[in-house]
Write an enzyme that holds these catalytic residues in place. Structure first.
Site, PDB file in Angstrom:
ATOM      1  N   CYS A 116       0.815  -1.222   0.000  1.00 20.75           N
ATOM      2  CA  CYS A 116       0.000   0.000   0.000  1.00 20.75           C
ATOM      3  C   CYS A 116       0.848   1.271   0.000  1.00 20.75           C
ATOM      4  O   CYS A 116       0.340   2.353  -0.276  1.00 20.75           O
ATOM      5  CB  CYS A 116      -0.953   0.000   1.184  1.00 20.75           C
ATOM      6  SG  CYS A 116      -2.131  -1.350   1.073  1.00 20.75           S
ATOM      7  N   HIS A 256      -3.500   7.207   2.178  1.00 16.68           N
ATOM      8  CA  HIS A 256      -3.857   5.877   1.664  1.00 16.68           C
ATOM      9  C   HIS A 256      -5.233   5.517   2.216  1.00 16.68           C
ATOM     10  O   HIS A 256      -5.537   5.772   3.381  1.00 16.68           O
ATOM     11  CB  HIS A 256      -2.804   4.862   2.104  1.00 16.68           C
ATOM     12  CG  HIS A 256      -3.194   3.454   1.822  1.00 16.68           C
ATOM     13  ND1 HIS A 256      -3.579   3.037   0.561  1.00 16.68           N
ATOM     14  CD2 HIS A 256      -3.284   2.358   2.631  1.00 16.68           C
ATOM     15  CE1 HIS A 256      -3.877   1.746   0.614  1.00 16.68           C
ATOM     16  NE2 HIS A 256      -3.714   1.311   1.849  1.00 16.68           N
ATOM     17  N   ASN A 286     -10.086  -0.158  -0.816  1.00 14.90           N
ATOM     18  CA  ASN A 286      -8.624  -0.069  -0.809  1.00 14.90           C
ATOM     19  C   ASN A 286      -8.091  -0.633  -2.127  1.00 14.90           C
ATOM     20  O   ASN A 286      -8.143  -1.836  -2.359  1.00 14.90           O
ATOM     21  CB  ASN A 286      -8.089  -0.864   0.391  1.00 14.90           C
ATOM     22  CG  ASN A 286      -6.589  -0.784   0.536  1.00 14.90           C
ATOM     23  OD1 ASN A 286      -5.888  -0.286  -0.358  1.00 14.90           O
ATOM     24  ND2 ASN A 286      -6.084  -1.271   1.650  1.00 14.90           N
TER      25      ASN A 286
HETATM   26  O1  UT7 Z   1      -3.903  -1.148   3.361  1.00 17.46           O
HETATM   27  C1  UT7 Z   1      -3.066  -2.084   3.942  1.00 17.46           C
HETATM   28  C2  UT7 Z   1      -3.148  -2.043   5.387  1.00 17.46           C
HETATM   29  N1  UT7 Z   1      -4.377  -2.631   5.845  1.00 17.46           N
HETATM   30  C3  UT7 Z   1      -5.087  -2.005   6.759  1.00 17.46           C
HETATM   31  O2  UT7 Z   1      -4.751  -0.915   7.129  1.00 17.46           O
HETATM   32  C4  UT7 Z   1      -6.267  -2.731   7.337  1.00 17.46           C
HETATM   33  C5  UT7 Z   1      -6.169  -2.678   8.839  1.00 17.46           C
HETATM   34  N2  UT7 Z   1      -7.240  -3.382   9.527  1.00 17.46           N
HETATM   35  C6  UT7 Z   1      -8.525  -2.980   9.536  1.00 17.46           C
HETATM   36  O3  UT7 Z   1      -8.884  -2.057   8.831  1.00 17.46           O
HETATM   37  C7  UT7 Z   1      -9.482  -3.641  10.493  1.00 17.46           C
HETATM   38  O4  UT7 Z   1      -8.752  -4.439  11.395  1.00 17.46           O
HETATM   39  C8  UT7 Z   1     -10.579  -4.507   9.803  1.00 17.46           C
HETATM   40  C9  UT7 Z   1     -11.545  -3.620   9.044  1.00 17.46           C
HETATM   41  C10 UT7 Z   1      -9.926  -5.509   8.882  1.00 17.46           C
HETATM   42  C11 UT7 Z   1     -11.372  -5.239  10.862  1.00 17.46           C
HETATM   43  O5  UT7 Z   1     -11.972  -4.322  11.749  1.00 17.46           O
HETATM   44  P1  UT7 Z   1     -11.785  -4.495  13.316  1.00 17.46           P
HETATM   45  O6  UT7 Z   1     -12.524  -3.420  13.979  1.00 17.46           O
HETATM   46  O7  UT7 Z   1     -10.310  -4.591  13.586  1.00 17.46           O
HETATM   47  O8  UT7 Z   1     -12.525  -5.859  13.583  1.00 17.46           O
HETATM   48  P2  UT7 Z   1     -11.941  -7.186  14.250  1.00 17.46           P
HETATM   49  O9  UT7 Z   1     -10.993  -7.847  13.344  1.00 17.46           O
HETATM   50  O10 UT7 Z   1     -11.519  -6.885  15.650  1.00 17.46           O
HETATM   51  O11 UT7 Z   1     -13.241  -8.058  14.328  1.00 17.46           O
HETATM   52  C12 UT7 Z   1     -14.345  -7.676  15.174  1.00 17.46           C
HETATM   53  C13 UT7 Z   1     -15.473  -8.679  14.957  1.00 17.46           C
HETATM   54  C14 UT7 Z   1     -15.000 -10.139  14.992  1.00 17.46           C
HETATM   55  O12 UT7 Z   1     -16.036 -10.903  15.568  1.00 17.46           O
HETATM   56  P3  UT7 Z   1     -15.952 -11.343  17.118  1.00 17.46           P
HETATM   57  O13 UT7 Z   1     -14.689 -12.144  17.238  1.00 17.46           O
HETATM   58  O14 UT7 Z   1     -15.913 -10.052  17.893  1.00 17.46           O
HETATM   59  O15 UT7 Z   1     -17.198 -12.120  17.305  1.00 17.46           O
HETATM   60  C15 UT7 Z   1     -14.893 -10.502  13.529  1.00 17.46           C
HETATM   61  O16 UT7 Z   1     -15.057 -11.878  13.303  1.00 17.46           O
HETATM   62  O17 UT7 Z   1     -16.023  -8.464  13.644  1.00 17.46           O
HETATM   63  C16 UT7 Z   1     -16.045  -9.720  12.945  1.00 17.46           C
HETATM   64  N3  UT7 Z   1     -15.920  -9.458  11.514  1.00 17.46           N
HETATM   65  C17 UT7 Z   1     -16.977  -9.168  10.750  1.00 17.46           C
HETATM   66  N4  UT7 Z   1     -18.291  -9.070  11.025  1.00 17.46           N
HETATM   67  C18 UT7 Z   1     -19.109  -8.752  10.014  1.00 17.46           C
HETATM   68  C19 UT7 Z   1     -14.796  -9.432  10.773  1.00 17.46           C
HETATM   69  N5  UT7 Z   1     -15.119  -9.128   9.505  1.00 17.46           N
HETATM   70  C20 UT7 Z   1     -16.460  -8.965   9.451  1.00 17.46           C
HETATM   71  C21 UT7 Z   1     -17.362  -8.644   8.430  1.00 17.46           C
HETATM   72  N6  UT7 Z   1     -18.669  -8.534   8.744  1.00 17.46           N
HETATM   73  N7  UT7 Z   1     -16.987  -8.399   7.153  1.00 17.46           N
END
Ligand code: UT7
Length: 331
Positions: A116, A256, A286
């Site tokens: 990225c 980004h 993204n």
């Molecule tokens: O560009 C390159 C660099 N990349 C980035 O900068 C991305 C960085 N990461 C992120 O943007 C975030 O971590 C994500 C958007 C990928 C995830 O958001 P988050 O707030 O960190 O969520 P999380 O991974 O802590 O997950 C929270 C909950 C989990 O469920 P439980 O364990 O709390 O029951 C996940 O399983 O959300 C769940 N979850 C979803 N729920 C509905 C994960 N993906 C989804 C989804 N829809 N698509």
């Protein structure tokens, strides 16, 4: 001796016409429009469909646009650098394919792989060839067909990415415009949190790697999120301090587009309001190396000569950095 700087003198951007909306994802994986919007800010992404079409095809469209705007021919280009993690092929470089498809016979080219952060890395590499006087016209492309490495059963990752390409033309100037400063960083310790497990020399493609879905993007979202929030915000503040820029001096932050929450944290750390932040993540998601030049291209009509811009990125590697540039023209 008069200092030569590399100024951006034209822009091009391209996203393919097909769209994947949050409603489409509700039919594909266990997710909701509300979750995606609140956690990422994304509403739609553009997807390149069609047999035999790859990253180079989007890049070609972006570069053609830039040539038309600047009234130059592809044959006027000296060097073309393509930042991408989704090259058309493992080799040759996608830059070579782009120049061939454009008919840019005079240009040489190569690819830069910094995920990225690829565009800001490539922008700095390209700028060196202008600043040393070696070249007069350098095109820097950021382009990715992320749909080609997306696991559409992995709800945490597939909702994030889209396809697109952006391109800038760099030309020399002796005025106080162009790339003024850059701070680029990398830390290979972060490589395990965001990568493609197979297909490289360590783990070549096999029936097993395919059945294990190891040719798709793997991301452990939380650690990447935490590192991105700190990395992008800190490096943006660092480049402002180094160049004695206050929030009032900044016309635009060009971040980004990985997650709206990361963008907000960066703007807060810089002390600038949302009205000065380029945000199109809701439309494109993204697009990896494509995000920053696509923002510039979308905002071209609002950019004015002398505007101070901070470009900032964080991505796989980990790689991150910020660029300070003074805009060279009013469109
Ligand atoms: O560009 C390159 C660099 N990349 C980035 O900068 C991305 C960085 N990461 C992120 O943007 C975030 O971590 C994500 C958007 C990928 C995830 O958001 P988050 O707030 O960190 O969520 P999380 O991974 O802590 O997950 C929270 C909950 C989990 O469920 P439980 O364990 O709390 O029951 C996940 O399983 O959300 C769940 N979850 C979803 N729920 C509905 C994960 N993906 C989804 C989804 N829809 N698509």
């Amino acid at each position: 001796m008069t200092q030569i700087r590399a100024a951006i003198t034209a822009l091009g951007g391209y996203v393919p016409p097909d769209i994947l909306s949050n409603a489409d994802f509700e039919q594909m994986v266990d997710t909701t429009d509300a979750w995606i919007k609140s956690r990422t800010g994304i509403e739609t992404r553009h997807i390149l469909k069609g047999e035999g079409l790859g990253t180079s095809d989007m890049a070609v469209e972006a570069v053609k646009q830039l040539c038309i705007k600047r009234k130059i021919e592809p044959n006027d280009i000296d060097l073309l650098i393509c930042a991408t993690v989704t090259p058309d092929h493992q080799f040759p470089a996608t830059a070579n394919i782009i120049t061939d498809k454009l008919g840019a016979k005079k240009a040489w080219g190569f690819d830069v792989g910094a995920a990225c952060s690829g565009f800001i890395y490539a922008l700095n590499v390209g700028a060196q060839f202008i600043e040393t006087g070696k070249h007069k016209k350098v095109v820097v492309v950021g382009a990715d067909k992320m749909s080609s490495i997306m696991d559409y059963t992995d709800r945490a990752t597939c909702i994030l990415f889209g396809d697109g390409a952006g391109a800038v033309l760099l030309e020399p100037t002796t005025e106080a415009f162009g790339i003024m400063d850059a701070i680029l960083k990398s830390d290979g310790h972060g490589r395990h949190f965001l990568h493609q497990k197979a297909g490289g020399s360590v783990k070549p493609a096999s029936a097993e790697t395919v059945s294990n879905r190891e040719h798709f993007v793997f991301q452990d979202g939380q650690p990447v999120f935490k590192a991105a929030v700190v990395g992008m915000a800190e490096v943006s503040a660092e480049i402002m301090e180094k160049n004695k820029l206050t929030a009032d001096d900044i016309a635009w932050l060009v971040p980004h587009q990985a997650n709206l929450r990361i963008i907000d944290a960066t703007a807060r750390r810089m002390g600038i309001g949302n009205d000065k932040v380029m945000i199109n993540i809701q439309k494109y998601g993204n697009t990896t190396a494509g995000t920053i030049p696509l923002c510039l291209s979308d905002w071209e009509g609002r950019l004015k000569t002398g505007d101070n811009l901070i470009l900032a990125a964080f991505g796989g590697g980990f790689t991150w950095g910020a660029v300070y540039l003074r805009w060279a023209y009013t469109a």
